[in-house]
Design a protein around this motif. Structure first.
Motif, PDB file in Angstrom:
ATOM      1  N   LEU A  21       0.833  -1.206   0.000  1.00 27.13           N
ATOM      2  CA  LEU A  21       0.000   0.000   0.000  1.00 27.13           C
ATOM      3  C   LEU A  21       0.869   1.258   0.000  1.00 27.13           C
ATOM      4  CD1 LEU A  21      -2.746  -1.120   2.535  1.00 27.13           C
ATOM      5  CD2 LEU A  21      -3.089  -0.654   0.084  1.00 27.13           C
ATOM      6  N   TYR A  22       1.927   1.216   0.809  1.00 30.64           N
ATOM      7  CA  TYR A  22       2.840   2.360   0.889  1.00 30.64           C
ATOM      8  C   TYR A  22       3.435   2.654  -0.483  1.00 30.64           C
ATOM      9  CZ  TYR A  22       6.810   5.257   2.283  1.00 30.64           C
ATOM     10  OH  TYR A  22       7.718   6.273   2.380  1.00 30.64           O
ATOM     11  N   ARG A  23       3.995   1.609  -1.131  1.00 34.52           N
ATOM     12  CA  ARG A  23       4.612   1.798  -2.443  1.00 34.52           C
ATOM     13  C   ARG A  23       3.598   2.278  -3.475  1.00 34.52           C
ATOM     14  NH1 ARG A  23       6.411  -3.510  -2.755  1.00 34.52           N
ATOM     15  NH2 ARG A  23       7.385  -3.796  -0.765  1.00 34.52           N
ATOM     16  N   ALA A  24       2.379   1.838  -3.343  1.00 31.71           N
ATOM     17  CA  ALA A  24       1.350   2.230  -4.309  1.00 31.71           C
ATOM     18  C   ALA A  24       0.974   3.700  -4.177  1.00 31.71           C
ATOM     19  CB  ALA A  24       0.109   1.353  -4.127  1.00 31.71           C
ATOM     20  N   TYR A  25       1.014   4.241  -2.959  1.00 30.89           N
ATOM     21  CA  TYR A  25       0.455   5.582  -2.742  1.00 30.89           C
ATOM     22  C   TYR A  25       1.426   6.621  -2.189  1.00 30.89           C
ATOM     23  CZ  TYR A  25      -3.882   3.179  -3.604  1.00 30.89           C
ATOM     24  OH  TYR A  25      -4.870   2.446  -4.190  1.00 30.89           O
ATOM     25  N   VAL A  26       2.672   6.267  -1.945  1.00 27.88           N
ATOM     26  CA  VAL A  26       3.603   7.229  -1.357  1.00 27.88           C
ATOM     27  C   VAL A  26       3.830   8.425  -2.275  1.00 27.88           C
ATOM     28  CG1 VAL A  26       5.750   6.123  -2.146  1.00 27.88           C
ATOM     29  CG2 VAL A  26       5.730   7.492  -0.048  1.00 27.88           C
ATOM     30  N   ARG A  27       3.936   8.208  -3.568  1.00 26.10           N
ATOM     31  CA  ARG A  27       4.187   9.340  -4.465  1.00 26.10           C
ATOM     32  C   ARG A  27       3.003  10.293  -4.553  1.00 26.10           C
ATOM     33  NH1 ARG A  27       7.957   6.766  -9.187  1.00 26.10           N
ATOM     34  NH2 ARG A  27       9.772   6.590  -7.828  1.00 26.10           N
ATOM     35  N   PRO A  28       1.779   9.820  -4.766  1.00 25.35           N
ATOM     36  CA  PRO A  28       0.677  10.787  -4.809  1.00 25.35           C
ATOM     37  C   PRO A  28       0.498  11.536  -3.480  1.00 25.35           C
ATOM     38  CG  PRO A  28      -0.115   8.559  -5.340  1.00 25.35           C
ATOM     39  CD  PRO A  28       1.351   8.476  -5.114  1.00 25.35           C
ATOM     40  N   VAL A  29       0.713  10.840  -2.375  1.00 26.32           N
ATOM     41  CA  VAL A  29       0.592  11.502  -1.070  1.00 26.32           C
ATOM     42  C   VAL A  29       1.695  12.549  -0.917  1.00 26.32           C
ATOM     43  CG1 VAL A  29       0.773  11.166   1.431  1.00 26.32           C
ATOM     44  CG2 VAL A  29      -0.631   9.614   0.059  1.00 26.32           C
ATOM     45  N   TYR A  30       2.915  12.200  -1.318  1.00 30.00           N
ATOM     46  CA  TYR A  30       4.018  13.155  -1.236  1.00 30.00           C
ATOM     47  C   TYR A  30       3.727  14.397  -2.076  1.00 30.00           C
ATOM     48  CZ  TYR A  30       8.402  15.504  -2.109  1.00 30.00           C
ATOM     49  OH  TYR A  30       9.370  16.468  -2.241  1.00 30.00           O
ATOM     50  N   TRP A  31       3.281  14.205  -3.315  1.00 26.63           N
ATOM     51  CA  TRP A  31       3.060  15.366  -4.178  1.00 26.63           C
ATOM     52  C   TRP A  31       1.901  16.213  -3.696  1.00 26.63           C
ATOM     53  CZ3 TRP A  31       6.910  17.236  -6.362  1.00 26.63           C
ATOM     54  CH2 TRP A  31       7.931  16.413  -6.848  1.00 26.63           C
ATOM     55  N   LEU A  32       0.909  15.597  -3.089  1.00 27.47           N
ATOM     56  CA  LEU A  32      -0.166  16.377  -2.478  1.00 27.47           C
ATOM     57  C   LEU A  32       0.398  17.207  -1.318  1.00 27.47           C
ATOM     58  CD1 LEU A  32      -3.122  17.164  -1.976  1.00 27.47           C
ATOM     59  CD2 LEU A  32      -3.289  15.135  -0.512  1.00 27.47           C
ATOM     60  N   ALA A  33       1.189  16.566  -0.455  1.00 24.34           N
ATOM     61  CA  ALA A  33       1.789  17.276   0.685  1.00 24.34           C
ATOM     62  C   ALA A  33       2.694  18.400   0.185  1.00 24.34           C
ATOM     63  CB  ALA A  33       2.573  16.307   1.564  1.00 24.34           C
ATOM     64  N   HIS A  34       3.470  18.139  -0.842  1.00 29.64           N
ATOM     65  CA  HIS A  34       4.361  19.168  -1.386  1.00 29.64           C
ATOM     66  C   HIS A  34       3.560  20.336  -1.927  1.00 29.64           C
ATOM     67  CE1 HIS A  34       7.423  21.123  -3.830  1.00 29.64           C
ATOM     68  NE2 HIS A  34       8.317  20.495  -3.082  1.00 29.64           N
ATOM     69  N   GLY A  35       2.461  20.047  -2.593  1.00 32.76           N
ATOM     70  CA  GLY A  35       1.606  21.111  -3.110  1.00 32.76           C
ATOM     71  C   GLY A  35       0.988  21.946  -2.000  1.00 32.76           C
ATOM     72  N   LEU A  36       0.664  21.312  -0.888  1.00 30.92           N
ATOM     73  CA  LEU A  36       0.057  22.033   0.234  1.00 30.92           C
ATOM     74  C   LEU A  36       1.078  22.832   1.031  1.00 30.92           C
ATOM     75  CD1 LEU A  36      -2.319  19.213   1.494  1.00 30.92           C
ATOM     76  CD2 LEU A  36      -3.003  21.336   0.355  1.00 30.92           C
ATOM     77  N   LEU A  37       2.282  22.286   1.175  1.00 31.34           N
ATOM     78  CA  LEU A  37       3.286  22.899   2.054  1.00 31.34           C
ATOM     79  C   LEU A  37       4.355  23.702   1.305  1.00 31.34           C
ATOM     80  CD1 LEU A  37       3.606  19.800   4.329  1.00 31.34           C
ATOM     81  CD2 LEU A  37       2.579  21.978   4.969  1.00 31.34           C
ATOM     82  N   GLY A  38       4.615  23.332   0.059  1.00 37.59           N
ATOM     83  CA  GLY A  38       5.523  24.119  -0.746  1.00 37.59           C
ATOM     84  C   GLY A  38       7.002  23.824  -0.578  1.00 37.59           C
ATOM     85  N   ASN A  39       7.357  22.811   0.210  1.00 38.40           N
ATOM     86  CA  ASN A  39       8.783  22.479   0.315  1.00 38.40           C
ATOM     87  C   ASN A  39       8.954  20.993   0.603  1.00 38.40           C
ATOM     88  OD1 ASN A  39       9.313  22.018   3.307  1.00 38.40           O
ATOM     89  ND2 ASN A  39       8.334  24.028   3.361  1.00 38.40           N
ATOM     90  N   ALA A  40      10.070  20.465   0.140  1.00 45.39           N
ATOM     91  CA  ALA A  40      10.327  19.027   0.205  1.00 45.39           C
ATOM     92  C   ALA A  40      10.453  18.485   1.638  1.00 45.39           C
ATOM     93  CB  ALA A  40      11.563  18.679  -0.612  1.00 45.39           C
ATOM     94  N   PRO A  41      11.217  19.147   2.521  1.00 44.14           N
ATOM     95  CA  PRO A  41      11.359  18.560   3.867  1.00 44.14           C
ATOM     96  C   PRO A  41      10.028  18.414   4.604  1.00 44.14           C
ATOM     97  CG  PRO A  41      13.038  20.234   3.507  1.00 44.14           C
ATOM     98  CD  PRO A  41      12.098  20.310   2.346  1.00 44.14           C
ATOM     99  N   ASP A  42       9.194  19.449   4.550  1.00 46.71           N
ATOM    100  CA  ASP A  42       7.891  19.352   5.210  1.00 46.71           C
ATOM    101  C   ASP A  42       7.008  18.323   4.525  1.00 46.71           C
ATOM    102  OD1 ASP A  42       8.442  21.193   7.211  1.00 46.71           O
ATOM    103  OD2 ASP A  42       7.621  22.894   6.099  1.00 46.71           O
TER     104      ASP A  42
END
Length: 184
Positions: A26-47
């Motif tokens: 499940l992690y491998r299936a969804y880690v990228r979309p979750v990361y890009w959503l988080a990046h879009g919301l927060l605006g930086n890679a570490p957060d």
């Protein structure tokens, strides 16, 4: 996207039962979309990385009670990610406000140059007056007024009587008070 043929419902049930393999899938299936959503919301890679990890940590903890609606775990992960990102944004805002308040308290809003000049001139007059004292009086002033010695301790340090320190310090203070009154 990596996904098992059995679908997310089966993987969620297996992961809820403790299967690390199912959770990793499940992690491998969804880690990228979750990361890009988080990046879009927060605006930086570490957060974004932190929020992604927090999202999957929440998922791991809550899979047991999760009733999957539909075939995909992604909508639920998106909701968790949004909440985690919102929490991080609020925490960062509080930190900035706290830091700004602390900075505001420590920095004067204006600098009164005139007052600084007056204070400097006043301090210089006091220092000149102290320099004009006898060496013993300078030592008494230094020990009692500057270093905080009690009369008896200053007397012992200087090898004089307690009364000598008390009387001379009284005269020194009167003399300096006169200088201070002339300055105002």
């Amino acid at each position: 996207m990596v996904q098992a043929a059995a679908g997310d419902a089966s993987l969620v049930a297996q992961a809820a039962g403790g299967s690390e393999h199912a959770f990793r899938t499940l992690y491998r299936a969804y880690v990228r979309p979750v990361y890009w959503l988080a990046h879009g919301l927060l605006g930086n890679a570490p957060d974004a990385e932190d929020v992604t990890q927090e999202t999957f940590l929440v998922a791991w903890r809550k899979l047991r009670g999760l009733e999957l609606v539909g075939d995909s775990l992604l909508p639920w992960l998106v909701t968790v990610c949004r909440f985690q990102a919102a929490n991080r944004i609020r925490a960062q805002r509080r930190e900035r406000e706290h830091t700004a308040e602390a900075a505001d308290d420590s920095i004067p809003s204006t600098v009164n140059v005139e007052q600084q000049v007056i204070d400097t001139e006043f301090a210089e007059r006091i220092l000149r007056e102290v320099e004009g004292l006898s060496p013993l009086d300078q030592d008494i002033f230094r020990l009692c007024a500057s270093e905080g010695y009690a009369y008896q301790a200053a007397a012992e340090q200087l090898g004089v009587a307690h009364g000598v320190v008390r009387n001379r310090l009284s005269r020194i203070r009167t003399r300096l008070r006169t200088v201070a009154e002339e300055s105002t």
